[in-house]
Design an enzyme around this catalytic site. Structure first.
Site: not given
Length: 285
Positions: A137, A141, A245-247
């Protein structure tokens, strides 16, 4: 007196004290999403839209386009797209279609020194998301986003998060400030999926072809499935994991510290392996 007439243009998140944020959110909650975006254009510093082109982000993109046309100006909010290298082909195609439809270019950011998934895997191994999800992540991202914000001098971003998406998003305000001091605007925070989809269809907004196959929330191909719960559009993301959440919207400093710690541990393991003395095996003559 309404907040919109008493507050000057915001210079930085330092202007947004808890009391000011509270008052602004009370005011913004009385506005429609397009009015919220117009307010943001007029009041927030160096505002960009960070989007993976989910349906909510597409609604915002279309509204910005309409505002820009009404004001007879080029697209008023610059766009940031994070290419994780693991997007569906349909998502990458949507970037192209949006650029053509709205006559705007995306600022595209990828993981450092990587142009393809093979580049990332050469350094970190295959399926990094399976054995070190936090590092994955951060690399695809969090770090690219922070690099984009630094290079573009971003002070405010617009997101596609909504309360009806539940999880960590269940109580998000319209306007907030994160741990780095970045101002975040969630203009469609109070809309539900039906409202978003109705707008998409009514305004002929380009959208991801995977939606017609039953997908709702679309991220990387390896962590995206069709929703397992019709009442939870994000239930197809990270299926089987306690993750929402992805971070991107988590504490940057905690994720940075975790990444540095993992990197240090990996380097120590490499050094230990390199200096290990082979054990001699006796052989009979």
């Amino acid at each position: 007196m309404p907040v919109s007439t008493t507050i000057a243009r915001i210079q930085s998140s330092a202007d947004l004290t808890p009391e000011v944020l509270k008052n602004l959110n009370e005011h913004l909650s009385t506005l429609e999403p397009r009015e919220i975006i117009e307010w943001a254009i007029d009041h927030l510093p160096n505002l960009h839209q960070t989007t993976a082109l989910g349906l909510t982000g597409l609604v915002s993109l279309d509204m910005i386009n309409k505002i820009s046309i009404d004001r007879e100006q080029p697209h008023l909010i610059p766009l940031i797209f994070l290419d994780t290298l693991y997007h569906f082909d349909e998502t990458i195609d949507l970037v192209r279609r949006c650029e053509e439809t709205y006559d705007v270019k995306f600022n595209i950011y990828k993981p450092v020194d990587c142009n393809s998934a093979k580049d990332l895997e050469a350094e970190h191994g295959e399926q990094l998301w399976e054995h070190d999800e936090a590092t994955y992540d951060y690399l695809v991202k969090v770090e690219p986003a922070q690099r984009a914000y630094d290079q573009l001098q971003v002070k405010s971003i617009m997101t596609g998060r909504r309360r009806s998406q539940n999880g960590d998003r269940g109580a998000i305000p319209i306007l907030e400030v994160d741990s780095t001091g970045l101002i975040k605007l969630n203009p469609l925070a109070y809309w539900d999926f039906k409202q978003v989809w109705t707008y998409i269809r009514a305004n002929e907004v380009p959208y991801n072809a995977l939606v017609d196959q039953g997908y709702r929330s679309i991220g990387d191909w390896h962590s995206t499935k069709k929703p397992v719960d019709e009442n939870d559009e994000r239930s197809g993301r990270w299926s089987g994991k306690e993750k929402t959440e992805c971070g991107m919207h988590q504490d940057y400093f905690k994720m940075r510290a975790a990444f540095v710690a993992a990197k240090k541990k990996k380097e120590q393991q490499r050094q230990a392996a390199a200096t290990a003395t082979p054990i001699a095996v006796a052989t009979s003559s």
